[in-house]
Write a protein that holds these residues in place. Structure first.
Motif, short mmCIF file in Angstrom:
data_model
loop_
_atom_site.label_atom_id
_atom_site.label_comp_id
_atom_site.label_asym_id
_atom_site.label_seq_id
_atom_site.Cartn_x
_atom_site.Cartn_y
_atom_site.Cartn_z
N PRO A 187 0.94 -1.13 0.16
CA PRO A 187 -0.04 0.03 0.10
C PRO A 187 0.83 1.12 0.12
O PRO A 187 0.34 2.43 -0.32
N ASP A 191 -0.68 3.86 -6.49
CA ASP A 191 -1.75 2.74 -7.06
C ASP A 191 -2.15 3.57 -8.49
O ASP A 191 -2.73 4.70 -8.37
N ARG A 273 -5.22 0.72 5.93
CA ARG A 273 -4.96 0.27 4.30
C ARG A 273 -6.22 0.75 3.62
O ARG A 273 -7.21 1.11 4.22
#
Length: 348
Positions: A187, A191, A273
């Motif tokens: 994470p 992204d 997360r």
């Protein structure tokens, strides 16, 4: 014949294993209807997982899926945890409660849970799936020797390639639209936020393993679109939350079937997360706080404590109300009826 057909699944539908919402009753009902029902055991221990797996088997003789978290084991950061608790303290006190004095890694990763692995090998569920990464070669070999078909989530091509290289049987292509936790392996990396259509087609073309499309799919037309992209099945999570067999509480159900379903947000505030849920007071607090969270699952320890304090005071806006962008299309009906409806729509 597709991978799912080989294990006895007659319909190209997978019920997503949202931990904390999926139940043995829901998984069994979906499997009995001919699709692949799922339970999420990432939020319990080996004993709890055994109870859930046996609960599905008591209700169904059909194949089902057991999902686990495979995140890097938690690394504590005392300073960041203290700052997070200090920032939450006024909200706790508004509900007549005090924040925890320290945060705990309340959920184990399969990477460090030998008891969970032993339970899976002993009970040998037909399908085992992984979220947040893939386990070691030794774990994969052990589960395959037990007769388990293996799935893993990917949010980009490099993760899907790692899934293939690990020897896992199929990949779940989780688009940005999906509810619940992002399945990102790391994470802390950027992204790409690939949508379900683009990601599914990319993985079908280049991953080299069967693809199950996930994210924003709520009806038979969405399932048909996923199949037309080359997926062997579609995974639906939010669509099943409103079923009476799920464990969603009344406040969650009301939020999901109300105007708030039109507003979902990706947030770190609840668990540490990125995860997509309905916008509520907790997600708004997270947007305003401007703090780096203590990471998963320590942040979740604080979030669960805050939600408990809020609920005790009659406030339901601090729960983990996971939902994807297709939430406004949710329908309230028993799971078997929903599967039948999805099949009819898909064939039409």
């Amino acid at each position: 014949m597709t991978l799912l057909q080989e294990i006895g699944i007659t319909l190209p539908i997978v019920q997503a294993p949202m931990a904390g919402v999926s139940t043995p009753e829901l998984a069994a009902a979906v499997s009995n209807a001919g699709a692949l029902g799922s339970i999420g055991v990432g939020a319990t221990d080996a004993c709890g997982a055994r109870t859930m797996i046996e609960g599905v088997r008591a209700r169904s003789q059909r194949p089902f899926n057991v999902n686990l978290f495979v995140h890097a084991p938690a690394q504590g950061d005392a300073a960041r945890e203290a700052a997070w608790l200090d920032a939450l303290a006024p909200t706790f006190r508004s509900f007549g409660a005090e924040p925890p004095t320290a945060l705990r890694p309340i959920y184990k990763s399969l990477i460090e849970d030998d008891e969970m692995l032993a339970t899976l090998i002993d009970l040998a569920p037909p399908v085992v799936s992984f979220h947040f990464g893939v386990p070691s070669k030794e774990v994969i070999i052990a589960l395959k020797l037990a007769g388990c078909v293996l799935l893993a989530t990917a949010t980009n091509l490099s993760e899907a390639q790692a899934v293939k290289e690990a020897g896992i049987d199929a990949v779940v292509a989780q688009g940005w639209e999906a509810g619940g936790h992002r399945g990102m392996f790391d994470p802390d990396l950027p992204d790409n936020r690939l949508g379900t259509i683009a990601l599914t087609r990319l993985l079908v073309a280049r991953s080299g393993v069967p693809v199950i499309a996930a994210g924003g799919i709520m009806d038979g037309s969405g399932i048909r679109a996923a199949l037309d992209l080359g997926a062997v099945a579609a995974q639906l999570g939010t669509a099943f939350i409103a079923c009476p067999e799920s464990s969603a509480d009344l406040a969650y159900r009301d939020a999901l079937t109300g105007p708030g379903a039109e507003h979902t947000v990706m947030t770190h505030a609840i668990s540490g997360r990125p995860a997509r849920c309905l916008r509520n007071r907790f997600t708004e607090w997270g947007e305003q706080a401007g703090l780096g969270s203590p990471g998963y699952p320590m942040t979740y320890d604080a979030g669960k404590a805050l939600n408990a304090a809020a609920k005790a005071a009659g406030e339901s806006g601090f729960g983990a109300q996971w939902a994807g962008q297709g939430a406004p299309l949710v329908r309230v009906m028993p799971a078997a009826a929903l599967v039948a409806t999805l099949v009819g729509e898909c064939r039409a």
